[in-house]
Motif scaffolding. Structure first.
Motif, PDB file in Angstrom:
ATOM      1  N   GLY A   1       0.820  -1.197   0.000  1.00  0.00           N
ATOM      2  CA  GLY A   1       0.000   0.000   0.000  1.00  0.00           C
ATOM      3  C   GLY A   1       0.855   1.249   0.000  1.00  0.00           C
ATOM      4  O   GLY A   1       2.075   1.206  -0.209  1.00  0.00           O
ATOM      5  N   SER A   2       0.216   2.360   0.252  1.00  0.00           N
ATOM      6  CA  SER A   2       0.906   3.652   0.206  1.00  0.00           C
ATOM      7  C   SER A   2       1.509   3.997   1.565  1.00  0.00           C
ATOM      8  O   SER A   2       1.258   3.326   2.575  1.00  0.00           O
ATOM      9  CB  SER A   2      -0.072   4.743  -0.203  1.00  0.00           C
ATOM     10  N   ILE A   3       2.289   5.061   1.572  1.00  0.00           N
ATOM     11  CA  ILE A   3       2.856   5.564   2.834  1.00  0.00           C
ATOM     12  C   ILE A   3       1.730   5.939   3.793  1.00  0.00           C
ATOM     13  O   ILE A   3       1.760   5.600   4.977  1.00  0.00           O
ATOM     14  CB  ILE A   3       3.775   6.771   2.548  1.00  0.00           C
TER      15      ILE A   3
ATOM     16  N   ASP B   1       0.982   9.213  -1.333  1.00  0.00           N
ATOM     17  CA  ASP B   1       0.366   8.081  -2.040  1.00  0.00           C
ATOM     18  C   ASP B   1       1.394   7.166  -2.703  1.00  0.00           C
ATOM     19  O   ASP B   1       1.035   6.278  -3.480  1.00  0.00           O
ATOM     20  CB  ASP B   1      -0.623   8.598  -3.099  1.00  0.00           C
ATOM     21  N   THR B   2       2.672   7.370  -2.414  1.00  0.00           N
ATOM     22  CA  THR B   2       3.725   6.511  -2.976  1.00  0.00           C
ATOM     23  C   THR B   2       3.604   5.101  -2.412  1.00  0.00           C
ATOM     24  O   THR B   2       3.490   4.908  -1.197  1.00  0.00           O
ATOM     25  CB  THR B   2       5.113   7.077  -2.642  1.00  0.00           C
ATOM     26  N   LEU B   3       3.607   4.100  -3.293  1.00  0.00           N
ATOM     27  CA  LEU B   3       3.566   2.713  -2.848  1.00  0.00           C
ATOM     28  C   LEU B   3       4.933   2.326  -2.295  1.00  0.00           C
ATOM     29  O   LEU B   3       5.962   2.613  -2.904  1.00  0.00           O
ATOM     30  CB  LEU B   3       3.181   1.796  -4.009  1.00  0.00           C
ATOM     31  N   VAL B   4       4.935   1.662  -1.146  1.00  0.00           N
ATOM     32  CA  VAL B   4       6.198   1.388  -0.461  1.00  0.00           C
ATOM     33  C   VAL B   4       6.886   0.131  -0.971  1.00  0.00           C
ATOM     34  O   VAL B   4       8.044  -0.132  -0.635  1.00  0.00           O
ATOM     35  CB  VAL B   4       5.977   1.247   1.065  1.00  0.00           C
TER      36      VAL B   4
ATOM     37  N   ILE C   1       9.081  12.037   2.918  1.00  0.00           N
ATOM     38  CA  ILE C   1       7.810  11.740   2.231  1.00  0.00           C
ATOM     39  C   ILE C   1       7.583  12.729   1.100  1.00  0.00           C
ATOM     40  O   ILE C   1       7.141  12.361   0.006  1.00  0.00           O
ATOM     41  CB  ILE C   1       6.633  11.758   3.226  1.00  0.00           C
ATOM     42  N   ALA C   2       7.919  13.994   1.350  1.00  0.00           N
ATOM     43  CA  ALA C   2       7.722  15.033   0.325  1.00  0.00           C
ATOM     44  C   ALA C   2       8.577  14.776  -0.907  1.00  0.00           C
ATOM     45  O   ALA C   2       8.236  15.231  -2.015  1.00  0.00           O
ATOM     46  CB  ALA C   2       8.039  16.404   0.918  1.00  0.00           C
ATOM     47  N   LEU C   3       9.684  14.061  -0.750  1.00  0.00           N
ATOM     48  CA  LEU C   3      10.581  13.795  -1.877  1.00  0.00           C
ATOM     49  C   LEU C   3      10.186  12.557  -2.680  1.00  0.00           C
ATOM     50  O   LEU C   3      10.788  12.285  -3.730  1.00  0.00           O
ATOM     51  CB  LEU C   3      12.018  13.623  -1.356  1.00  0.00           C
ATOM     52  N   GLN C   4       9.191  11.811  -2.190  1.00  0.00           N
ATOM     53  CA  GLN C   4       8.767  10.603  -2.895  1.00  0.00           C
ATOM     54  C   GLN C   4       8.001  10.965  -4.178  1.00  0.00           C
ATOM     55  O   GLN C   4       7.385  12.034  -4.257  1.00  0.00           O
ATOM     56  CB  GLN C   4       7.890   9.732  -1.995  1.00  0.00           C
TER      57      GLN C   4
ATOM     58  N   ALA D   1       3.249  11.739  11.227  1.00  0.00           N
ATOM     59  CA  ALA D   1       4.474  11.674  10.423  1.00  0.00           C
ATOM     60  C   ALA D   1       5.394  12.836  10.744  1.00  0.00           C
ATOM     61  O   ALA D   1       6.625  12.687  10.787  1.00  0.00           O
ATOM     62  CB  ALA D   1       4.113  11.666   8.936  1.00  0.00           C
ATOM     63  N   ARG D   2       4.818  14.000  10.991  1.00  0.00           N
ATOM     64  CA  ARG D   2       5.645  15.168  11.329  1.00  0.00           C
ATOM     65  C   ARG D   2       6.368  14.939  12.649  1.00  0.00           C
ATOM     66  O   ARG D   2       7.565  15.215  12.777  1.00  0.00           O
ATOM     67  CB  ARG D   2       4.764  16.417  11.416  1.00  0.00           C
ATOM     68  N   LEU D   3       5.651  14.394  13.640  1.00  0.00           N
ATOM     69  CA  LEU D   3       6.269  14.126  14.939  1.00  0.00           C
ATOM     70  C   LEU D   3       7.362  13.065  14.827  1.00  0.00           C
ATOM     71  O   LEU D   3       8.324  13.073  15.596  1.00  0.00           O
ATOM     72  CB  LEU D   3       5.205  13.665  15.940  1.00  0.00           C
TER      73      LEU D   3
END
Length: 610
Positions: free
Chosen positions: A439-441, A478-481, A470-473, A461-463
Motif C-alpha cells: 500500500g501507500s505511505i 500516495d507513494t507505494l512502499v 515523504i515530500a521527496l517521494q 508523520a511530522r512528529l
C-alpha cells in the motif's frame, strides 16, 4: 501437521466424511446453483444416450426401409438433442465454475481469518513461505472435490447408466460381452490408488518447500548478493526442483497407468462386440440398426466410463489438498481469551511484572522470577545482553505468549483475564525490525488507527520526523512502499513505523530498540519526537544506546533471564561492580552500541578475567 495418514489409501468413508463436512459448511448457500447444475448434467447425459438410441431408427427406417416421412422428424430430433446437449454443457460448466471460484474465495478468507487467530508461537515453528505456498496449492482441493463428485455422479454416472440401458435394450447378449471388462478395471483402479496417496502428499510438501524457498530468496536478495550466495541457493533450488519433478513424474506414471489398461480392455470388448455382431449379421441376417445403435452407445459410454475409472485418482489428489486445508482450519489457537474475559480499562497505565517466568515450548527458561514495576506515565528502560529476555518481556506484555509462571498486571488487572484485542488496543508498539505492508505511505501510517483523518496521519508523520523524505517521494503520501518497504531506507521505514505508533495514541508505548536502524542525525530527530510522545505515557524501552537509557525514570537490568539490577541511571552508575556501570563505561568514544557485560561473578565462573 500430522502426516500419519499419508500412506493410507483413500476410502469411500473418508471421501464421504470430507464431503459431508464441506456440504454442511457450504451446501445451503449453493443449493440452488447445484440443483441447476445437476439438471444441466442430467440433460447432457440423457441427450447423449438419445443420440445412441436414435441410431437404430436412422439405419433401419431411413436407410433400410427408406421412410421419407420420417426424415424431418428424425433430423429435427437430432438437432434438438444436440442443441440441448450444448446448452446443458455450457450451463453446467459456468455454474460449476461460479461455485468453485466462490468456494476458493470463501476458504481463502477462512484460512486467513484462522491464521490471524493463531498465536505467534504457530509462526515460530512454521515457515511463512511454505505456509503461503501450501495455502495457494491446497485450497483448490475443496473446489475440485465438489466439482468432480458432482460431475461424476450427475453427468458421467447418469450418462453411463443411460447408455448401458440403451445397450441392454438393443442387445442383452452384446451387453454382457461389453460389460465383462468392468471388474478388471475396478481391481486395477484400487491397486493404483493405494500407491497414489503417498506420492500426492509428498508432491504437495515438496512444492510448498520449493515455492517457499524461492520466495525467501527473492525477499532476502540483498543478503544473497552481499554474501555471494547465488550459486549456493541455485543448487538448493535446483535440488528441490529435481525432487518436485521426480514426484510429479511419479504421480503421472501412477495416475496415467489407467489409460493403457482401460484402452487394452476396451479393445477386447469392442472387438468381441464387432465379432459377434458381424457373425450374426452374416449368418442370421439380423438387421444392422440395433447393432449400430449398440456400438454407438458403447463408444459413447467409453468416455464417461474412463472418466469414472479415473475419478478416484483425481479425488485422491483433491482429497490430500482438502485434508491439508482442514488441518490448518482445525488447529485450536493455543492462546485464546479466557471464558468471560472482559475489556481492559487502562486509566493510569501502571504496569507490574510479578515473579514472571517463561520458556519457549520445551526449551530452557528464558525468564526466571522477574518482578518490577513500570510506573504510570514514566519511562522504564530494559537493558541486558543478547538473550537476556528483554524482547520476551515485551512479547509477554502484549500477550504474544502467556507466562508459564507469575503474572503481569496493568492498573491492577491481570492481562491474562482480559481480551487480547482490548489489551493490544491500549498499547502502541515499535519493533526493532520495522515492517511495512502493501500500500501507500499514508496507508501504512493509518494502520495505527484506521479511523484517523489525513490531518492526524500527517501530524503523526511530522512528529516522527518523516515528512521531509515523504515530500521527496514520487507520489508523496500516495507513494507505494513496495514489498516490506523495499523502496525506502531502513531509517525511513523505522520512522513510518514510529509514526504508526504515534497515531495509535495509546496509553502504553513499547519501543523495542526503535532507533537501532537510524543514523545519528535521524536518531536525534526521532528521539526528540519520541520524547514528546512519551510524556504522560507509560513507556517501556529496550535499548542499548545511552541516549535513550540515561533519561529513563527507571532502569531494569536483565542477565540470563533474571533481574539483577534496577534503579536510575545515576544510582546504577555509582554501584560498585554493577553490570550497568560496565555497560556505560564500555561505550567507546564514538558512542557505538556495546551490550551489557555479564556480571563479574558469572565471568569468573566461566574462567574469564576482568
Amino acid at each position: 501437521m500430522a502426516a500419519d495418514g499419508s500412506s493410507r489409501r483413500v476410502d469411500t468413508g473418508e471421501v464421504v466424511s470430507v464431503l459431508r463436512r464441506m456440504l454442511a459448511e457450504n451446501g445451503r448457500d449453493y443449493l440452488g446453483y447445484y440443483a441447476l447444475a445437476v439438471l444441466c448434467l442430467v440433460a447432457f447425459a440423457v441427450t447423449t444416450a438419445f443420440t445412441a438410441y436414435i441410431m437404430r431408427d436412422i439405419v433401419d427406417q431411413l436407410f433400410a426401409e427408406r421412410r421419407k416421412d420420417l426424415i424431418l422428424l428424425i433430423c429435427g430430433a437430432v438437432v434438438v438433442a444436440f442443441g440441448v446437449r450444448g446448452l446443458a454443457s455450457y450451463g453446467q460448466a459456468v455454474l460449476l465454475a461460479k461455485i468453485g471460484n466462490n468456494l476458493v474465495a470463501r476458504y481463502q478468507r477462512r484460512i486467513f481469518d484462522q491464521l490471524m487467530r493463531l498465536g505467534v508461537g504457530f509462526y515460530t515453528s512454521t515457515r511463512s513461505g511454505q505456509l503461503a505456498a501450501r495455502i495457494n496449492e491446497n485450497v483448490t482441493g475443496i473446489r475440485d472435490i465438489l466439482s468432480m463428485t458432482l460431475t461424476a455422479i450427475a453427468r458421467d454416472a447418469v450418462s453411463l447408466i443411460a447408455l448401458v440401458g440403451v445397450m441392454v435394450y438393443q442387445d442383452p447378449v452384446l451387453s454382457v460381452i461389453a460389460l465383462v471388462i468392468g471388474p478388471p478395471i475396478l481391481v486395477s483402479v484400487n491397486y493404483l490408488m493405494r500407491r497414489l496417496r503417498r506420492a500426492t502428499r509428498e508432491a504437495v510438501e515438496v512444492n510448498s518447500r520449493l515455492i517457499g524457498a524461492m520466495q525467501e530468496a527473492t525477499q532476502g536478495i540483498t543478503i544473497v548478493k552481499a554474501f555471494t550466495m547465488e550459486q549456493l541457493l541455485s543448487d538448493k533450488i535446483s535440488s528441490l526442483i529435481d525432487s518436485a519433478e521426480a514426484r510429479a513424474n511419479r504421480i503421472a506414471r501412477i495416475s496415467e497407468r489407467m489409460t493403457p489398461i482401460t484402452e487394452f480392455l476396451a479393445g477386447f470388448a469392442v472387438a468381441g462386440v464387432i465379432g459377434y455382431a458381424g457373425y450374426r449379421a452374416a449368418v442370421a441376417q439380423v438387421p444392422p440398426g440395433a447393432v449400430i445403435s449398440f456400438i454407438t452407445a458403447l463408444l459413447l459410454a467409453y468416455e464417461p466410463a474412463k472418466r469414472l475409472a479415473r475419478v478416484q485418482a483425481n479425488l485422491e489428489r483433491a482429497l490430500v489438498n482438502a485434508r491439508m486445508i482442514y488441518e490448518i482450519l482445525d488447529i485450536e489457537p493455543q492462546q485464546g481469551d479466557r471464558p468471560g474475559a472482559g475489556e481492559i480499562s487502562v486509566d493510569k497505565g501502571d504496569v507490574v511484572f510479578r515473579d514472571v517466568e517463561f520458556a519457549y515450548a520445551e526449551g530452557p527458561p528464558v525468564l526466571r522470577g522477574v518482578s518490577f514495576r513500570a510506573e504510570a506515565g514514566k519511562t522504564t528502560a530494559i537493558v541486558g545482553s543478547s538473550g537476556a529476555g528483554k524482547s520476551t518481556l515485551i512479547a509477554l506484555l502484549q500477550r504474544f505468549y502467556d507466562p508459564t509462571g507469575g503474572a503481569i498486571e496493568i492498573d491492577g488487572q491481570n492481562i491474562g483475564a482480559v481480551t487480547k484485542r482490548s489489551l493490544r488496543g491500549a498499547i502502541a508498539y515499535v519493533s526493532q525490525q520495522p515492517y511495512l505492508f502493501e500500500g501507500s505511505i499514508r496507508d501504512n501510517i493509518r494502520y495505527g488507527r484506521p479511523d484517523a483523518t489525513d490531518v492526524e496521519v500527517e501530524e503523526a508523520a511530522r512528529l516522527a520526523q518523516a515528512t521531509d523524505f515523504i515530500a521527496l517521494q514520487p507520489q508523496g503520501w500516495d507513494t507505494l512502499v513496495g514489498e516490506n518497504g523495499v523502496t525506502l531506507s531502513g531509517g525511513q521505514r523505522q520512522r513510518l513505523s514510529i509514526a504508526r505508533a504515534i497515531l495509535r495514541d495509546a496509553p502504553i508505548l513499547l519501543l523495542d530498540e526503535a532507533t537501532s536502524a537510524l543514523d545519528n542525525e535521524s536518531e536525534a530527530k526521532v528521539q526528540q519526537a519520541l520524547d514528546t510522545v512519551m510524556k504522560g505515557r507509560t513507556t517501556l524501552v529496550i535499548a542499548h544506546r545511552l541516549s535513550t537509557v540515561v533519561n529513563a525514570d527507571h532502569i531494569v537490568v536483565l542477565e540470563q533471564g533474571r533481574l539483577i539490577e534496577e534503579g536510575t541511571h545515576r544510582s546504577l552508575l555509582v554501584k560498585p561492580g554493577g553490570a550497568y556501570a560496565r555497560f556505560h563505561f564500555m561505550q567507546d568514544r564514538t558512542g557505538e552500541v556495546v551490550e551489557v557485560a555479564a556480571p563479574k561473578s558469572s565471568r569468573r565462573k566461566s574462567g574469564g578475567t576482568r
